[in-house]
Design a protein around this motif. Structure first.
Motif, PDB file in Angstrom:
ATOM      1  N   TYR A  35       0.826  -1.208   0.000  1.00 51.75           N
ATOM      2  CA  TYR A  35       0.000   0.000   0.000  1.00 51.75           C
ATOM      3  C   TYR A  35       0.869   1.272   0.000  1.00 51.75           C
ATOM      4  O   TYR A  35       0.635   2.224  -0.751  1.00 51.75           O
ATOM      5  N   ASN A  39       1.031   4.060  -2.886  1.00 50.76           N
ATOM      6  CA  ASN A  39       0.628   5.419  -2.530  1.00 50.76           C
ATOM      7  C   ASN A  39       1.759   6.427  -2.841  1.00 50.76           C
ATOM      8  O   ASN A  39       1.524   7.521  -3.357  1.00 50.76           O
ATOM      9  N   LYS A  42       2.024   6.932  -6.527  1.00 53.28           N
ATOM     10  CA  LYS A  42       0.891   7.713  -7.028  1.00 53.28           C
ATOM     11  C   LYS A  42       1.088   9.205  -6.717  1.00 53.28           C
ATOM     12  O   LYS A  42       0.869  10.079  -7.576  1.00 53.28           O
ATOM     13  N   LEU A  97       2.988  12.386   4.065  1.00 54.43           N
ATOM     14  CA  LEU A  97       3.301  11.069   3.500  1.00 54.43           C
ATOM     15  C   LEU A  97       4.547  10.508   4.152  1.00 54.43           C
ATOM     16  O   LEU A  97       4.606   9.312   4.485  1.00 54.43           O
TER      17      LEU A  97
END
Length: 396
Positions: A35, A39, A42, A97
Motif C-alpha cells: 500500500y 501510494n 501515485k 506522507l
C-alpha cells in the motif's frame, strides 16, 4: 502420563495459534508495504504532473507578460501566489506522507519484534514437544511390553478356560440327553395316565347316573310291592292312596294333551301343571309321560315338523326335565315311544338331534344312554342305536 498428554496437546494448540498469528502479521506487513509503495508512487506521479502543469502555465504566463506586461502583471502575481500555495500544499502532503511512512516503518519494526518473540516461543514449545514426545515414546515402549506380557497371560488362561468349558459342555450334553429321555418317558406316561383317568372319570360318571336311575327304579318297584303285613293292616287304605296319586298324574297328563292339541301357549300349560302337581308329585312317571306326550304329538305329523314342534314346546321340557336323572329318563321314554311306533324312518335321529340342539338333553346324558343297559331298559335300544350311528359320530 495423561497429564503429559494434555500438556502436549496444549502446547500443540499454542503453537498452532502462534503460527496463525505470525502468518497474519506477515500478511498484514506485506499489505502495508504494498500500500505504501503504491501510494508513494501515485503521489509522486501527481506531483510531477502538477509541476509540469505549473511549468507549462508559467511559460504561457511569461509569454503573455512579454506581449502584455502591464495588463497581465497582476494576473502573473496571482498565479505565482497560487503556484506557491500549491507548492506549499504539495510540500505539506509530502511531509504527511513521509510521516505516514515513518509511522508504518515503526509499526513494521514492532511487528518484527513480535514475530521474533513468537519465533522464540515457538522454538521453546517445539523443544518441549520433542522432550514430551521422547518421554511418551519411552512410556509407550514400556506399556507395549507390559501389554504383551498381559496378553500372553490372558491367552494361556483362555486356553485353560476353553478346555474346561469343552469338558463341561460334553458333560452337560450327556446330562441333557439323559434328562430329555426321562422327560419323554414321563410325558408319555403322564399322557397315558391322564387319558386313563379321563376315561375312568367319564365311565364312573355315567355308571353313577345309570346306578342312580336303576336304584330309583328299584326303590319304586319295592314300594309297589307291599308286604303281606301292610296288606293285612290296610289294604283298602293303600289302594286308595296309590289310585289317587296315579290318577292325579294321569289326569294332569291327559289335560296337558288336550291343551297341546288346542295350541295353548307354554306359560298357560306350565301354570296349570304347577297348580295341580306338587314338586314331589313330578316323578319319573310324570317326566316319562310329559316327554312321551310332546314327542308323540310332534311325531304324529310330518317328520319335517318334528323340529318345529319340539322347539315350540322346549320351554315346558326345560322346565321339568331339569336334572341329569330326568334327562336320562326322558331318553329312555323316547326309546320306548320309538319302539312302540316300530321305529319309523328318520324319526329317532330327528328327535335326538333337536333335543340336543335345543339344550333339552346334554351331551353327557346322550353318552350315558349309549352305554349297555339292564334288560328292562334295553328293549328296542339296539334298533334305536342303529338309527343313531350318524348322530353319535357327529356328537363326538
Amino acid at each position: 502420563m495423561a497429564q503429559i498428554k494434555r500438556e502436549n496437546e496444549q502446547m500443540k494448540c499454542e503453537c498452532s495459534h502462534l503460527t496463525q498469528d505470525l502468518k497474519s502479521l506477515q500478511d498484514k506487513l506485506n499489505q502495508q508495504t504494498i500500500y505504501l509503495s503504491e501510494n508513494n508512487k501515485k503521489m509522486k506521479e501527481e506531483f510531477d504532473n502538477k509541476v509540469e502543469v505549473l511549468k507549462t502555465h508559467s511559460e504561457n504566463n511569461i509569454k503573455q507578460s512579454i506581449t502584455e506586461p502591464i495588463k497581465k502583471s497582476n494576473e502573473n502575481s496571482a498565479s505565482i501566489r497560487l503556484l506557491e500555495a500549491q507548492s506549499s500544499k504539495c510540500n505539506s502532503v509530502l511531509t504527511k506522507l513521509q510521516e505516514t511512512v515513518d509511522s508504518e516503518k515503526e509499526n513494521l519494526h514492532a511487528v518484527r519484534k513480535q514475530v521474533e518473540t513468537l519465533l522464540t516461543k515457538v522454538n521453546h514449545v517445539s523443544t518441549k514437544l520433542d522432550e514430551v514426545e521422547f518421554e511418551r515414546q519411552a512410556d509407550k515402549d514400556k506399556s507395549l511390553q507390559q501389554r504383551s506380557t498381559l496378553i500372553s497371560t490372558i491367552n494361556k488362561a483362555n486356553k485353560q478356560l476353553a478346555t474346561q468349558i469343552s469338558d463341561v459342555s460334553k458333560t452337560l450334553g450327556k446330562f441333557e440327553e439323559h434328562c430329555n429321555a426321562q422327560i419323554s418317558t414321563l410325558s408319555k406316561t403322564d399322557t397315558k395316565l391322564n387319558e386313563d383317568v379321563k376315561k375312568l372319570t367319564e365311565s364312573l360318571a355315567s355308571d353313577l347316573l345309570i346306578l342312580e336311575v336303576r336304584t330309583d327304579h328299584k326303590i319304586k318297584d319295592l314300594m309297589k310291592e307291599p308286604t303281606q303285613q301292610i296288606n293285612a293292616l290296610s289294604v283298602e287304605f293303600g289302594e286308595l292312596v296309590d289310585n289317587a296319586d296315579e290318577s292325579d298324574v294321569q289326569d294332569v297328563i291327559d289335560e296337558v294333551k288336550i291343551m297341546l292339541l288346542d295350541n295353548e301357549d307354554n306359560e298357560t300349560i306350565i301354570e296349570y301343571i304347577n297348580e295341580n302337581l306338587e314338586d314331589f308329585e313330578r316323578s319319573d312317571e310324570f317326566t316319562t309321560g310329559l316327554i312321551s306326550l310332546i314327542a308323540g304329538t310332534s311325531v304324529a305329523g310330518d317328520i319335517r315338523l318334528i323340529r318345529e314342534e319340539i322347539k315350540a314346546r322346549k320351554d315346558i321340557l326345560q322346565q321339568y326335565i331339569n336334572t341329569p336323572l330326568r334327562e336320562l329318563q326322558a331318553l329312555y321314554a323316547i326309546q320306548d315311544l320309538i319302539h312302540r311306533l316300530e321305529h319309523p324312518s328318520g324319526v329317532t335321529f330327528a328327535l335326538f338331534y333337536v333335543l340336543y340342539d335345543e339344550d333339552v338333553i346334554s351331551r353327557d346324558m346322550f353318552k350315558c344312554w349309549k352305554k349297555p343297559s339292564r334288560t328292562a331298559e334295553a328293549e328296542g335300544k339296539d334298533d334305536c342305536f342303529a338309527a343313531l350311528t350318524r348322530f353319535f359320530s357327529w356328537l363326538g
